[in-house]
Design an enzyme around this catalytic site. Structure first.
Site, PDB file in Angstrom:
ATOM      1  CB  ALA A 149      -9.321  -5.823  -3.594  1.00 61.07           C
ATOM      2  CE  LYS A 150     -17.724  -7.643  -2.202  1.00 63.71           C
ATOM      3  NZ  LYS A 150     -18.411  -6.972  -1.170  1.00 63.71           N
ATOM      4  NE  ARG A 151      -6.878  -8.264  -0.443  1.00 65.86           N
ATOM      5  CZ  ARG A 151      -6.880  -8.473  -1.746  1.00 65.86           C
ATOM      6  NH1 ARG A 151      -7.888  -9.094  -2.309  1.00 65.86           N
ATOM      7  NH2 ARG A 151      -5.884  -8.056  -2.511  1.00 65.86           N
TER       8      ARG A 151
END
Ligand code: GLU
Length: 305
Positions: free
Chosen positions: A234-236
């Site tokens: 994911a982006k995080r």
């Protein structure tokens, strides 16, 4: 011969796992002489600017597609026609259930987990009229099977649940399982390559395709990219988009210079056991039978060559 496609939802920037799936979809299509389409699945989660960013990043890693990317929000009449067809055959019914109605419904012993328990399937006209006054209806498909097997290039024969799934949500938006099938049918898509988180949707979609007079496409559900904790990337997770990677970063006290799109493509292709120097070389070497079947674990930062 039909087409393959990549169909991202414009909910944000594509990350390395998405780009890897897009490369695979392209390789599957081009290696079988198919066209390759890009479809923007914007019925649900469109974020301003995300579509442009996604198309830019796909082009940056060298992917090409035929024609312009079509948007689901431009296909209202296609969805309406398909609904008319199903309605004319008596295959739709109104459903007034809340999530809670569904989770608390008594389940027949043969109703598989995750399947709609059928609360609204046999309402009388009077009951339906009364319920309409309470809340807007969704439309469900009246399925006459409970499971179906599909053939998948990577998973072999896969058998999964087919239930009375929602085709039109109660806010009037076509549901994912319905829209995807109508889109693929109208766009001449006969090869579906996507993340294996969607494998369990394939039996429902293949079933609906046959009701709409199409054949089930060739399926290849490909392994996802995971982070160091084994969770879906994911982006995080840090520098996982072309945008993040294009700047100098400091990871655990070590400075990493920018990583360009060619290098990213090379890393992604090599993670698939393919030559990383060019898409042409990867296409030449592409063999679905030799693809890794395990998730791709991204457990260290991507760095320059
Ligand atoms: N739009 C879906 C996604 O981004 C993919 C749908 C599909 O390939 O069928 O996850």
């Amino acid at each position: 011969m039909g087409c393959g496609r990549y169909a991202p939802s414009p909910s944000g920037e594509l990350h390395l796992g998405n780009l890897r799936t897009a490369l695979l979809a392209w390789l599957f299509a081009r290696s079988t002489g198919r066209g390759f389409l890009l479809r923007v699945e914007d019925l649900d989660r469109a974020r301003a600017g995300a579509e442009e960013a996604q198309l830019r990043d796909l082009a940056a890693i060298g992917l090409t597609w035929d024609g312009v990317a079509e948007r689901q929000t431009d296909r209202a009449s296609g969805y309406a026609d398909a609904l008319d067809r199903l309605r004319a055959e008596g295959l739709l019914y109104e459903c007034f259930c809340t999530r809670r109605d569904i989770s608390e419904a008594p389940r027949a012993p043969h109703t598989p987990p995750g399947a709609y328990p059928g609360n609204c399937r046999d309402l009388s006209p009077g009951e339906r009229a009364a319920r309409r006054a309470e809340r807007p209806a969704a439309l469900r498909l009246r399925a006459d099977v409970v499971q179906l097997s599909v053939q998948d290039d990577l998973h072999g024969e896969y058998t999964g649940v087919v239930d009375d799934f929602v085709v039109l949500r109660n806010d009037g938006v076509p549901a994912y399982n319905f829209a995807v099938v109508v889109d693929d049918h109208l766009q001449g898509v006969d090869q579906v390559v996507r993340g294996d988180d969607l494998l369990s949707s394939a039996p429902r979609q293949a079933y609906l395709a046959t009701l709409l007079g199409a054949r089930a496409p060739q399926y290849a559900h490909v392994p996802l990219a995971l982070n160091a904790d084994g969770k879906r990337l994911a982006k995080r997770d840090g520098a996982v988009t072309l945008g993040d990677l294009s700047t100098t970063r400091v990871v655990d006290g070590v400075e990493h210079g920018p990583v360009g799109p060619d290098r990213v493509r090379g890393v992604l292709l090599e993670s698939l056991g393919l030559p990383g120097e060019s898409l042409a070389a990867a296409l030449e070497a592409f063999d679905p039978a030799a693809l890794p079947r395990e998730p791709w674990i991204l457990d260290s930062p991507l760095t320059g060559a």
